[in-house]
Design a protein around this motif. Structure first.
Motif, short mmCIF file in Angstrom:
data_model
loop_
_atom_site.label_atom_id
_atom_site.label_comp_id
_atom_site.label_asym_id
_atom_site.label_seq_id
_atom_site.Cartn_x
_atom_site.Cartn_y
_atom_site.Cartn_z
N ASP A 26 0.88 -1.17 0.00
CA ASP A 26 0.00 0.00 0.00
C ASP A 26 0.92 1.22 0.00
O ASP A 26 1.61 1.48 0.99
CB ASP A 26 -0.88 -0.03 1.25
N VAL A 27 0.95 1.96 -1.11
CA VAL A 27 1.90 3.05 -1.28
C VAL A 27 1.23 4.39 -1.00
O VAL A 27 0.22 4.74 -1.62
CB VAL A 27 2.49 3.06 -2.71
N LEU A 28 1.78 5.15 -0.05
CA LEU A 28 1.29 6.49 0.24
C LEU A 28 2.04 7.47 -0.62
O LEU A 28 3.23 7.73 -0.41
CB LEU A 28 1.49 6.81 1.72
N ALA A 29 1.36 8.03 -1.64
CA ALA A 29 2.01 8.94 -2.58
C ALA A 29 2.02 10.38 -2.09
O ALA A 29 2.99 11.12 -2.31
CB ALA A 29 1.31 8.87 -3.94
N LEU A 30 0.93 10.81 -1.44
CA LEU A 30 0.82 12.17 -0.90
C LEU A 30 0.33 12.08 0.54
O LEU A 30 -0.59 11.31 0.85
CB LEU A 30 -0.16 13.01 -1.73
N HIS A 31 0.91 12.92 1.40
CA HIS A 31 0.57 12.86 2.81
C HIS A 31 0.14 14.23 3.32
O HIS A 31 0.93 15.17 3.39
CB HIS A 31 1.78 12.36 3.62
N GLN A 32 -1.14 14.38 3.64
CA GLN A 32 -1.71 15.55 4.30
C GLN A 32 -1.24 16.87 3.67
O GLN A 32 -0.66 17.73 4.34
CB GLN A 32 -1.37 15.52 5.80
N VAL A 33 -1.53 17.00 2.39
CA VAL A 33 -1.18 18.23 1.68
C VAL A 33 -2.33 19.22 1.78
O VAL A 33 -3.47 18.92 1.40
CB VAL A 33 -0.87 17.94 0.20
N GLY A 50 8.99 11.75 -8.64
CA GLY A 50 8.42 10.83 -7.67
C GLY A 50 7.85 11.46 -6.42
O GLY A 50 7.43 10.75 -5.50
N CYS A 51 7.80 12.81 -6.37
CA CYS A 51 7.33 13.46 -5.15
C CYS A 51 5.83 13.68 -5.14
O CYS A 51 5.27 14.15 -4.16
CB CYS A 51 8.05 14.78 -4.93
N GLY A 52 5.15 13.38 -6.26
CA GLY A 52 3.69 13.49 -6.28
C GLY A 52 3.15 14.75 -6.94
O GLY A 52 1.96 15.06 -6.81
N LYS A 53 3.99 15.46 -7.68
CA LYS A 53 3.54 16.70 -8.34
C LYS A 53 2.40 16.44 -9.32
O LYS A 53 1.36 17.11 -9.28
CB LYS A 53 4.71 17.37 -9.10
N VAL A 214 5.77 29.44 -5.10
CA VAL A 214 6.24 28.09 -5.42
C VAL A 214 5.92 27.18 -4.24
O VAL A 214 6.31 27.46 -3.10
CB VAL A 214 7.76 28.08 -5.70
N PHE A 215 5.19 26.09 -4.54
CA PHE A 215 4.91 25.07 -3.53
C PHE A 215 5.96 23.97 -3.69
O PHE A 215 6.02 23.30 -4.73
CB PHE A 215 3.51 24.49 -3.73
N VAL A 216 6.78 23.80 -2.66
CA VAL A 216 7.88 22.84 -2.71
C VAL A 216 7.42 21.53 -2.09
O VAL A 216 6.98 21.49 -0.94
CB VAL A 216 9.11 23.38 -1.96
N LEU A 217 7.51 20.46 -2.89
CA LEU A 217 7.11 19.13 -2.42
C LEU A 217 8.35 18.27 -2.18
O LEU A 217 9.29 18.29 -2.97
CB LEU A 217 6.21 18.45 -3.44
N SER A 218 8.32 17.52 -1.10
CA SER A 218 9.38 16.57 -0.80
C SER A 218 8.82 15.16 -0.90
O SER A 218 7.64 14.94 -0.63
CB SER A 218 9.95 16.82 0.59
N PRO A 219 9.66 14.20 -1.27
CA PRO A 219 9.16 12.84 -1.55
C PRO A 219 9.08 11.94 -0.33
O PRO A 219 9.54 12.27 0.75
CB PRO A 219 10.19 12.31 -2.55
N HIS A 220 8.47 10.76 -0.59
CA HIS A 220 8.53 9.58 0.30
C HIS A 220 7.92 9.79 1.67
O HIS A 220 8.60 9.67 2.68
CB HIS A 220 9.98 9.12 0.45
N PRO A 221 6.61 9.98 1.78
CA PRO A 221 5.66 10.30 0.71
C PRO A 221 5.69 11.80 0.39
O PRO A 221 6.26 12.59 1.13
CB PRO A 221 4.32 9.91 1.33
N GLY A 222 5.03 12.18 -0.71
CA GLY A 222 4.99 13.58 -1.09
C GLY A 222 4.27 14.42 -0.05
O GLY A 222 3.18 14.06 0.40
N ARG A 223 4.89 15.50 0.35
CA ARG A 223 4.29 16.40 1.33
C ARG A 223 4.76 17.82 1.03
O ARG A 223 5.80 18.02 0.39
CB ARG A 223 4.67 16.00 2.75
N LEU A 224 4.02 18.78 1.49
CA LEU A 224 4.37 20.18 1.25
C LEU A 224 5.40 20.60 2.28
O LEU A 224 5.12 20.68 3.47
CB LEU A 224 3.11 21.05 1.36
N SER A 225 6.62 20.88 1.79
CA SER A 225 7.69 21.23 2.73
C SER A 225 7.91 22.72 2.84
O SER A 225 8.49 23.19 3.83
CB SER A 225 9.01 20.55 2.31
#
Length: 260
Positions: A26-33, A50-53, A214-225
């Motif tokens: 079960d892969v979590l691609a985006l987390h609480q964005v 791979g960060c979910g953009k 600019v919304f910066v996303l970080s991977p594993h899972p993708g989240r707004l950093s």
């Protein structure tokens, strides 16, 4: 000066998550964005592969349904907004039909809607002028360069006069010189149509040159950093890419990445 017309969110994401079921996990691609985008704003979704953009963009477009959280567009659900034809979408590949002339590629959405031929033809010429392709109406896609094909795709996305233009790395396959020129041309088009634009990219300089934020996303899972305001004045010019402020923004965004 920014073209942002109002602070009322045109697009609102609240605690959005996206999970994919695979055969093994079960892969979590985006987390609480959670994010909001104002009407008329130009924003970029920035991050490594791979960060979910693209997943995030597809959730906004109702091409995917989140497994948790809410997506609201112009006060409606993403599905309601899609059915109301509030979106125009430009993908990484132009996805043009080689057997249709340029003008007929542009007017395909109007044709499917039953718009009269004379109206469609006038609209095609208007849009070709807007994207700088005057005189190419009767050419075929295979006769155009990659950059010109992508301009046709942008014109097609604008044919329905969408309130929101969603762009998924539309210039990533182009050489750097063509890419920078099309960045400038896209801003020129945006200044005229004043749509809300959400632009996916993995290029830090591109995101800075184009965007209000600019919304910066970080991977594993993708989240707004991080959310980075871009205070560069408009209209943007090529010379800005060499300014100390531009390089300071590059450094600031690089420092904002997590887990990369």
């Amino acid at each position: 000066m920014s073209l942002v017309a109002t602070k009322i969110p045109e697009i609102l994401l609240e605690n959005v998550e996206m999970r994919y079921q695979t055969e093994t996990a079960d892969v979590l691609a985006l987390h609480q964005v959670s994010l909001d985008i104002a009407k008329g704003e130009f924003v970029s979704l920035l991050g490594p592969s791979g960060c979910g953009k693209t997943t995030l963009l597809r959730l906004m477009a109702d091409l995917l349904t989140p497994t948790a959280g809410n997506v609201t567009v112009a006060g409606k659900s993403a599905k309601e907004a899609r059915l109301a034809q509030k979106y125009g979408i430009v993908f990484q590949s132009p996805v043009l039909y080689d057997w249709r002339k340029v003008k007929h590629n542009i007017t395909l959405p109007l044709e499917l809607m039953g718009v009269k031929k004379s109206v469609r033809e006038d609209k095609a010429l208007e849009l070709l002028d807007l994207v700088g392709l005057q005189g190419f109406a009767d050419k075929y896609p295979w006769q155009l360069s990659g950059g010109m094909q992508q301009r046709v795709a942008i014109a097609r996305a604008l044919s329905m006069e969408p309130e929101i233009l969603l762009m998924d790395e539309p210039f990533s396959a182009l050489d750097e010189f063509t890419r920078e020129r099309l960045n400038e041309e896209l801003l020129s088009v945006w200044s005229k149509v004043q749509s809300t634009i959400v632009f996916v990219t993995h290029s830090i300089p591109e995101s800075i040159f184009l965007s209000d934020r600019v919304f910066v996303l970080s991977p594993h899972p993708g989240r707004l950093s991080a959310v980075v305001d871009i205070p560069l004045p408009r209209p943007r010019t090529a010379e800005m890419r060499n300014s100390p402020q531009f390089f300071e923004l590059i450094a600031r965004i690089r420092d904002s990445f997590e887990g990369v």
